[in-house]
Design a protein around this motif. Structure first.
Motif, PDB file in Angstrom:
ATOM      1  N   LEU A 180       0.883  -1.139   0.152  1.00  9.68           N
ATOM      2  CA  LEU A 180      -0.069   0.138  -0.026  1.00  9.68           C
ATOM      3  C   LEU A 180       0.923   1.391   0.018  1.00  9.68           C
ATOM      4  CD1 LEU A 180      -2.778  -1.283   2.420  1.00  9.68           C
ATOM      5  CD2 LEU A 180      -3.009  -0.634  -0.064  1.00  9.68           C
ATOM      6  N   ARG A 181       2.059   1.347   0.621  1.00 10.50           N
ATOM      7  CA  ARG A 181       2.797   2.311   0.465  1.00 10.50           C
ATOM      8  C   ARG A 181       3.405   2.834  -0.819  1.00 10.50           C
ATOM      9  NH1 ARG A 181       6.597   0.549   5.752  1.00 10.50           N
ATOM     10  NH2 ARG A 181       5.427   1.679   7.231  1.00 10.50           N
ATOM     11  N   LYS A 182       3.020   1.959  -1.889  1.00 12.19           N
ATOM     12  CA  LYS A 182       3.449   2.396  -3.327  1.00 12.19           C
ATOM     13  C   LYS A 182       2.389   3.225  -3.674  1.00 12.19           C
ATOM     14  CE  LYS A 182       3.745  -2.085  -4.425  1.00 12.19           C
ATOM     15  NZ  LYS A 182       3.726  -3.424  -5.146  1.00 12.19           N
ATOM     16  N   PHE A 183       1.357   3.476  -3.202  1.00 12.42           N
ATOM     17  CA  PHE A 183       0.109   4.424  -3.601  1.00 12.42           C
ATOM     18  C   PHE A 183       0.113   5.485  -2.801  1.00 12.42           C
ATOM     19  CE2 PHE A 183      -0.387  -0.292  -4.378  1.00 12.42           C
ATOM     20  CZ  PHE A 183      -0.311  -0.135  -6.009  1.00 12.42           C
ATOM     21  N   ASN A 184       0.925   6.151  -2.005  1.00  7.94           N
ATOM     22  CA  ASN A 184       0.589   7.184  -1.246  1.00  7.94           C
ATOM     23  C   ASN A 184       0.894   8.523  -2.128  1.00  7.94           C
ATOM     24  OD1 ASN A 184       0.051   5.962   1.315  1.00  7.94           O
ATOM     25  ND2 ASN A 184       2.169   5.803   1.972  1.00  7.94           N
ATOM     26  N   GLN A 185       1.486   8.414  -2.882  1.00 11.06           N
ATOM     27  CA  GLN A 185       1.989   9.503  -3.811  1.00 11.06           C
ATOM     28  C   GLN A 185       1.526   9.137  -5.313  1.00 11.06           C
ATOM     29  OE1 GLN A 185       5.899  10.540  -3.100  1.00 11.06           O
ATOM     30  NE2 GLN A 185       5.209  11.936  -1.428  1.00 11.06           N
ATOM     31  N   VAL A 186       1.029   9.956  -6.083  1.00  7.26           N
ATOM     32  CA  VAL A 186       1.086  10.004  -7.434  1.00  7.26           C
ATOM     33  C   VAL A 186       1.492  11.273  -8.138  1.00  7.26           C
ATOM     34  CG1 VAL A 186      -1.192   8.719  -7.198  1.00  7.26           C
ATOM     35  CG2 VAL A 186      -1.334  11.252  -7.314  1.00  7.26           C
ATOM     36  N   TYR A 187       2.178  11.140  -9.333  1.00  6.34           N
ATOM     37  CA  TYR A 187       2.630  12.310 -10.102  1.00  6.34           C
ATOM     38  C   TYR A 187       1.829  13.002 -10.871  1.00  6.34           C
ATOM     39  CZ  TYR A 187       6.026  14.624 -12.653  1.00  6.34           C
ATOM     40  OH  TYR A 187       7.054  15.553 -13.377  1.00  6.34           O
ATOM     41  N   SER A 188       1.637  14.209 -11.039  1.00 11.14           N
ATOM     42  CA  SER A 188       0.867  15.124 -11.659  1.00 11.14           C
ATOM     43  C   SER A 188       1.671  15.393 -12.843  1.00 11.14           C
ATOM     44  CB  SER A 188       0.372  16.232 -10.810  1.00 11.14           C
ATOM     45  OG  SER A 188      -0.280  17.301 -11.770  1.00 11.14           O
ATOM     46  N   ASP A 189       1.185  14.909 -14.036  1.00  6.58           N
ATOM     47  CA  ASP A 189       1.985  15.240 -15.311  1.00  6.58           C
ATOM     48  C   ASP A 189       1.678  16.624 -15.638  1.00  6.58           C
ATOM     49  OD1 ASP A 189       3.042  12.849 -15.861  1.00  6.58           O
ATOM     50  OD2 ASP A 189       1.314  12.007 -16.863  1.00  6.58           O
ATOM     51  N   VAL A 190       0.624  16.879 -15.384  1.00  9.35           N
ATOM     52  CA  VAL A 190       0.119  18.671 -15.342  1.00  9.35           C
ATOM     53  C   VAL A 190       1.000  19.411 -15.054  1.00  9.35           C
ATOM     54  CG1 VAL A 190      -1.715  20.319 -15.422  1.00  9.35           C
ATOM     55  CG2 VAL A 190      -2.160  18.155 -16.179  1.00  9.35           C
ATOM     56  N   ASP A 191       1.205  19.458 -13.414  1.00 10.29           N
ATOM     57  CA  ASP A 191       2.017  20.167 -12.696  1.00 10.29           C
ATOM     58  C   ASP A 191       3.456  19.825 -12.377  1.00 10.29           C
ATOM     59  OD1 ASP A 191      -0.551  21.698 -12.315  1.00 10.29           O
ATOM     60  OD2 ASP A 191      -0.994  20.465 -10.364  1.00 10.29           O
ATOM     61  N   LYS A 192       3.823  18.419 -12.653  1.00 10.12           N
ATOM     62  CA  LYS A 192       5.133  17.828 -12.869  1.00 10.12           C
ATOM     63  C   LYS A 192       5.571  18.108 -11.186  1.00 10.12           C
ATOM     64  CE  LYS A 192       5.558  17.971 -17.189  1.00 10.12           C
ATOM     65  NZ  LYS A 192       5.188  16.941 -17.954  1.00 10.12           N
ATOM     66  N   ILE A 193       4.636  17.654 -10.476  1.00 10.37           N
ATOM     67  CA  ILE A 193       4.855  17.227  -8.953  1.00 10.37           C
ATOM     68  C   ILE A 193       4.302  15.946  -8.430  1.00 10.37           C
ATOM     69  CG2 ILE A 193       5.371  19.884  -8.434  1.00 10.37           C
ATOM     70  CD1 ILE A 193       2.642  19.826  -7.255  1.00 10.37           C
ATOM     71  N   TRP A 194       4.755  15.711  -7.295  1.00  9.16           N
ATOM     72  CA  TRP A 194       4.088  14.387  -6.657  1.00  9.16           C
ATOM     73  C   TRP A 194       3.091  15.065  -5.750  1.00  9.16           C
ATOM     74  CZ3 TRP A 194       4.700   9.300  -7.726  1.00  9.16           C
ATOM     75  CH2 TRP A 194       5.902   9.194  -8.551  1.00  9.16           C
ATOM     76  N   LEU A 195       2.125  14.137  -5.792  1.00 11.51           N
ATOM     77  CA  LEU A 195       1.042  14.602  -4.669  1.00 11.51           C
ATOM     78  C   LEU A 195       0.711  13.439  -3.653  1.00 11.51           C
ATOM     79  CD1 LEU A 195      -1.205  16.186  -7.435  1.00 11.51           C
ATOM     80  CD2 LEU A 195       0.130  17.527  -5.917  1.00 11.51           C
ATOM     81  N   MET A 196       0.066  13.926  -2.609  1.00 15.69           N
ATOM     82  CA  MET A 196      -0.340  12.668  -1.615  1.00 15.69           C
ATOM     83  C   MET A 196      -1.667  12.245  -2.325  1.00 15.69           C
ATOM     84  SD  MET A 196       1.995  12.537   0.485  1.00 15.69           S
ATOM     85  CE  MET A 196       1.263  11.357   1.433  1.00 15.69           C
ATOM     86  N   PHE A 197      -1.783  10.945  -2.346  1.00 15.98           N
ATOM     87  CA  PHE A 197      -2.993  10.347  -2.736  1.00 15.98           C
ATOM     88  C   PHE A 197      -3.782   9.675  -1.649  1.00 15.98           C
ATOM     89  CE2 PHE A 197      -5.175   6.770  -5.102  1.00 15.98           C
ATOM     90  CZ  PHE A 197      -6.397   7.344  -5.243  1.00 15.98           C
ATOM     91  N   ARG A 198      -4.815  10.004  -1.160  1.00 12.32           N
ATOM     92  CA  ARG A 198      -5.590   9.607   0.029  1.00 12.32           C
ATOM     93  C   ARG A 198      -6.563   8.509  -0.278  1.00 12.32           C
ATOM     94  NH1 ARG A 198      -3.381  12.964   3.918  1.00 12.32           N
ATOM     95  NH2 ARG A 198      -4.396  12.289   5.770  1.00 12.32           N
TER      96      ARG A 198
END
Length: 192
Positions: free
Chosen positions: A132-150
């Motif tokens: 599950l830890r693999k899914f804590n963040q997702v990459y935004s191709d639009v903003d070019k940043i990593w985001l927390m995914f709840r």
């Protein structure tokens, strides 16, 4: 068609004790089959599949104290500095037992409040935590940043998970046999 194969919604009774009894049956009984396009070979004696809960500390900051108090096996789904620095905002996973005061309290006092989700998995808590830890963040191709995914939010489960592309859905559910999330106090969504 694919959505019906991935999820099922169960209406819960209005009577509180009947609702808790049905929730316990879903959480601790045989895994529920609802894909009518596949024939599944199964035993007459089902194998016990452990049940876990993920609770978001944003909604319940004292959750680790409760886990400790009820002597549950639990882990933080964040690690390192994030787990320490943001402990009151982190998700926590714990293995539930059917005949445990915490489970009774959680189902009677917490169900319908959006605290988190339930999982059934044959994997250990350590293996499931690593997955599950693999899914804590997702990459935004639009903003070019990593985001927390709840992903452990009932809202995310209802609005995102069933609609993921096939490969992403399979990757997320790889070690999860069944995922349950409240839709409301009177409805439970099961994803398989």
């Amino acid at each position: 068609m694919i959505m019906r194969q991935r999820m099922k919604q169960i209406q819960l009774p209005d009577d509180k004790s009947a609702k808790i009894e049905l929730l316990k049956h879903v959480l601790f009984g045989a895994l529920i089959e609802f894909n009518d396009t596949l024939e599944v070979i199964s035993s007459n004696t089902p194998t016990i599949c452990p049940t876990y809960v993920i609770i978001d500390a944003i909604h319940r900051p004292d959750i680790t104290v409760l886990f400790e108090g009820y002597n549950l096996d639990w882990r933080c789904l964040w690690k390192g500095e994030s787990a320490e620095k943001f402990a009151l905002h982190a998700p926590y996973i714990a293995q539930l037992k059917e005949d445990n005061e915490f489970t009774d309290w959680l189902l009677s006092q917490g169900f319908g409040k959006g605290w988190g989700i339930f999982l059934r998995s044959y994997y250990s808590i350590n293996e499931l935590t690593d997955h599950l830890r693999k899914f804590n963040q997702v990459y935004s191709d639009v903003d070019k940043i990593w985001l927390m995914f709840r992903y452990y939010s009932p809202v995310a489960i209802k609005q995102v998970l069933p609609y993921l592309p096939g490969n992403d859905f399979i990757d997320f559910m790889r070690q999860i046999n069944q995922l349950m999330s409240e839709v409301s106090e009177k409805s439970l969504m099961i994803i398989r």
